[in-house]
Design an enzyme around this catalytic site. Structure first.
Site, PDB file in Angstrom:
ATOM      1  N   ASP A  92       0.814  -1.215   0.000  1.00 37.75           N
ATOM      2  CA  ASP A  92       0.000   0.000   0.000  1.00 37.75           C
ATOM      3  C   ASP A  92       0.843   1.259   0.000  1.00 37.75           C
ATOM      4  O   ASP A  92       0.337   2.348  -0.270  1.00 37.75           O
ATOM      5  CB  ASP A  92      -0.920   0.006   1.222  1.00 37.75           C
ATOM      6  CG  ASP A  92      -2.356  -0.333   0.870  1.00 37.75           C
ATOM      7  OD1 ASP A  92      -2.714  -0.230  -0.315  1.00 37.75           O
ATOM      8  OD2 ASP A  92      -3.121  -0.690   1.775  1.00 37.75           O
ATOM      9  N   LEU A 151     -12.248   7.321   1.466  1.00 35.77           N
ATOM     10  CA  LEU A 151     -12.940   7.550   2.732  1.00 35.77           C
ATOM     11  C   LEU A 151     -13.625   6.273   3.172  1.00 35.77           C
ATOM     12  O   LEU A 151     -14.567   5.792   2.536  1.00 35.77           O
ATOM     13  CB  LEU A 151     -13.978   8.672   2.579  1.00 35.77           C
ATOM     14  CG  LEU A 151     -13.459   9.998   2.001  1.00 35.77           C
ATOM     15  CD1 LEU A 151     -14.597  11.000   1.874  1.00 35.77           C
ATOM     16  CD2 LEU A 151     -12.326  10.562   2.864  1.00 35.77           C
ATOM     17  N   GLY A 152     -13.153   5.713   4.275  1.00 35.89           N
ATOM     18  CA  GLY A 152     -13.733   4.501   4.825  1.00 35.89           C
ATOM     19  C   GLY A 152     -13.440   4.439   6.307  1.00 35.89           C
ATOM     20  O   GLY A 152     -13.256   5.471   6.953  1.00 35.89           O
ATOM     21  N   GLY A 154     -10.751   3.402   7.458  1.00 31.15           N
ATOM     22  CA  GLY A 154      -9.473   4.078   7.344  1.00 31.15           C
ATOM     23  C   GLY A 154      -9.599   5.085   6.215  1.00 31.15           C
ATOM     24  O   GLY A 154     -10.080   4.741   5.137  1.00 31.15           O
ATOM     25  N   ILE A 271     -17.228   4.991   2.620  1.00 26.70           N
ATOM     26  CA  ILE A 271     -17.929   6.260   2.833  1.00 26.70           C
ATOM     27  C   ILE A 271     -17.980   7.050   1.534  1.00 26.70           C
ATOM     28  O   ILE A 271     -19.016   7.606   1.169  1.00 26.70           O
ATOM     29  CB  ILE A 271     -17.238   7.068   3.948  1.00 26.70           C
ATOM     30  CG1 ILE A 271     -17.331   6.337   5.291  1.00 26.70           C
ATOM     31  CG2 ILE A 271     -17.848   8.465   4.060  1.00 26.70           C
ATOM     32  CD1 ILE A 271     -16.512   6.981   6.403  1.00 26.70           C
ATOM     33  N   GLY A 272     -16.868   7.101   0.841  1.00 24.57           N
ATOM     34  CA  GLY A 272     -16.814   7.867  -0.401  1.00 24.57           C
ATOM     35  C   GLY A 272     -17.782   7.366  -1.451  1.00 24.57           C
ATOM     36  O   GLY A 272     -18.355   8.149  -2.220  1.00 24.57           O
ATOM     37  N   GLU A 273     -17.991   6.054  -1.506  1.00 23.41           N
ATOM     38  CA  GLU A 273     -18.870   5.473  -2.521  1.00 23.41           C
ATOM     39  C   GLU A 273     -20.336   5.474  -2.118  1.00 23.41           C
ATOM     40  O   GLU A 273     -21.216   5.479  -2.984  1.00 23.41           O
ATOM     41  CB  GLU A 273     -18.433   4.028  -2.807  1.00 23.41           C
ATOM     42  CG  GLU A 273     -17.052   3.920  -3.436  1.00 23.41           C
ATOM     43  CD  GLU A 273     -16.536   2.494  -3.460  1.00 23.41           C
ATOM     44  OE1 GLU A 273     -17.376   1.551  -3.444  1.00 23.41           O
ATOM     45  OE2 GLU A 273     -15.309   2.301  -3.494  1.00 23.41           O
ATOM     46  N   GLU A 321      -9.122  -2.784  -4.998  1.00 25.89           N
ATOM     47  CA  GLU A 321      -7.761  -3.139  -4.608  1.00 25.89           C
ATOM     48  C   GLU A 321      -7.438  -4.593  -4.969  1.00 25.89           C
ATOM     49  O   GLU A 321      -6.302  -4.924  -5.313  1.00 25.89           O
ATOM     50  CB  GLU A 321      -7.580  -2.908  -3.107  1.00 25.89           C
ATOM     51  CG  GLU A 321      -7.674  -1.440  -2.721  1.00 25.89           C
ATOM     52  CD  GLU A 321      -8.020  -1.228  -1.266  1.00 25.89           C
ATOM     53  OE1 GLU A 321      -7.179  -0.654  -0.550  1.00 25.89           O
ATOM     54  OE2 GLU A 321      -9.125  -1.625  -0.853  1.00 25.89           O
TER      55      GLU A 321
END
Length: 336
Positions: A92, A151-152, A154, A271-273, A321
């Site tokens: 990562d 955004l999640g 993490g 969160i972003g999705e 990922e």
């Protein structure tokens, strides 16, 4: 085996190997790819893992205590069961090795940087996927200046120029930057000294505080889950959401400065999705950067959530990922 049975890591691995044996129908498993959160400054590309490399990766556990041990455990377990099966570690941190030297340093004497105290950045596999997917949606932005918001549970943000990372909100560890589900994000280092001197907290107690007891959970006292906080009427839940959005908005300005301008922003990860309300608030806060928000498109989860006339485009792109790991693993094994 009944549904919902708790297998543990070793039991899950054995179950998966049995499942694959049935599904492969005579075909042979050629290799296994793993997400490994930290590759240090040594590993800028995926590598085939051997005992020496695994030992080196163990030394990075203090830099990512929530993730690295769990990333390495299945590599060891699989090697014990199938020692001849090739395994590939995909890092990562690798995507951020293109950051300029200034973006990777701290204002400390040089001997600390030589010992590995530097900014590494994380969520690189996610950012790498977005950089590869963006050209099909916005070729101009993909060749220009883009901010990606992963955004999640993490969370981090990455400034990308022409497909390459130039700056990130995460640094030496995955606790820096935005507030997260249970991680505090950026904090004055003096707070650590205060906790040691006045609260008599040792390193392990502080580690537990900043990694497991802070962030959205710490502020709200309710949950680390953004869905729960958005549905709550509790003032502390609203405060946690407000702080999350505020920190994103501050970092937007900082990273846009690192890029010298902006062509697009991209939302990705859980969160972003999924969080319509968070995307709306971030986009409206970014109006000064040139984002003209499209509420109807946002409610439909995009992919474009800015108007056609918006100077800076805004997108929702689901990350993948696992696909990046598969691609890297195939490439490494093909060249072995």
């Amino acid at each position: 085996m009944g549904e919902g049975t708790q297998l543990g890591h070793d039991g899950a691995l054995d179950h998966l190997l049995g499942f694959l044996k049935d599904q492969l129908d005579g075909h042979r498993l050629l290799g296994v790819g793993h997400r490994v959160v930290h590759g240090g400054s040594e590993y800028s590309q995926p590598v085939r893992v051997d005992a020496a490399i695994l030992g080196r990766l163990e030394t990075f556990v203090p830099l990512a205590p929530l993730h690295q041990p769990h990333n390495l455990a299945p590599i060891r377990a699989l090697a014990a069961r199938l020692p001849d099966l090739p395994q590939v570690a995909c890092f990562d941190t690798a995507f951020h090795r293109t950051n300029p030297p200034l973006a990777q340093m701290f204002a400390l004497p040089p001997e600390y940087a030589e010992a590995g105290v530097r900014r590494y950045g994380f969520h690189g596999l996610s950012y790498e996927y977005i950089a590869a997917a963006l050209p099909a949606l916005d070729a101009k932005a993909a060749a220009g200046r883009t901010l990606v918001l992963h955004l999640g549970n993490g969370s981090s943000m990455c400034a990308i120029r022409d497909g390459h990372s130039v700056a990130s909100t995460m640094g030496f560890t995955a606790v820096e930057g935005l507030p997260m589900g249970t991680r505090c994000g950026s904090m004055d280092p003096g707070v650590m000294l205060y906790l040691m001197d006045e609260r008599r907290m040792d390193a392990r107690a502080i580690e537990k505080l900043i990694y497991q007891q802070s962030g959205l959970l710490g502020i709200s006292g309710i949950s680390s889950d953004m869905r729960t906080l958005l549905a709550s009427d509790e003032p502390r839940a609203r405060l946690a959401v407000d702080y999350f959005v505020y920190r994103i908005s501050r970092e937007l300005g900082s990273l846009a400065g690192a890029l010298g301008g902006l062509d697009a922003i991209v939302f990705t990860a859980g969160i972003g999705e999924k969080a319509v309300a968070i995307r709306e608030r971030v986009c409206r806060d970014a109006a000064w950067l040139g984002v003209e928000f499209d509420a109807q498109a946002n409610a439909a989860h995009g992919p474009r959530i800015s108007t056609a006339a918006s100077r800076v485009s805004a997108w929702v792109i689901p990350t993948n990922e696992e696909l990046m790991i598969a691609r890297h693993t195939r490439r490494v094994l093909a060249g072995w």
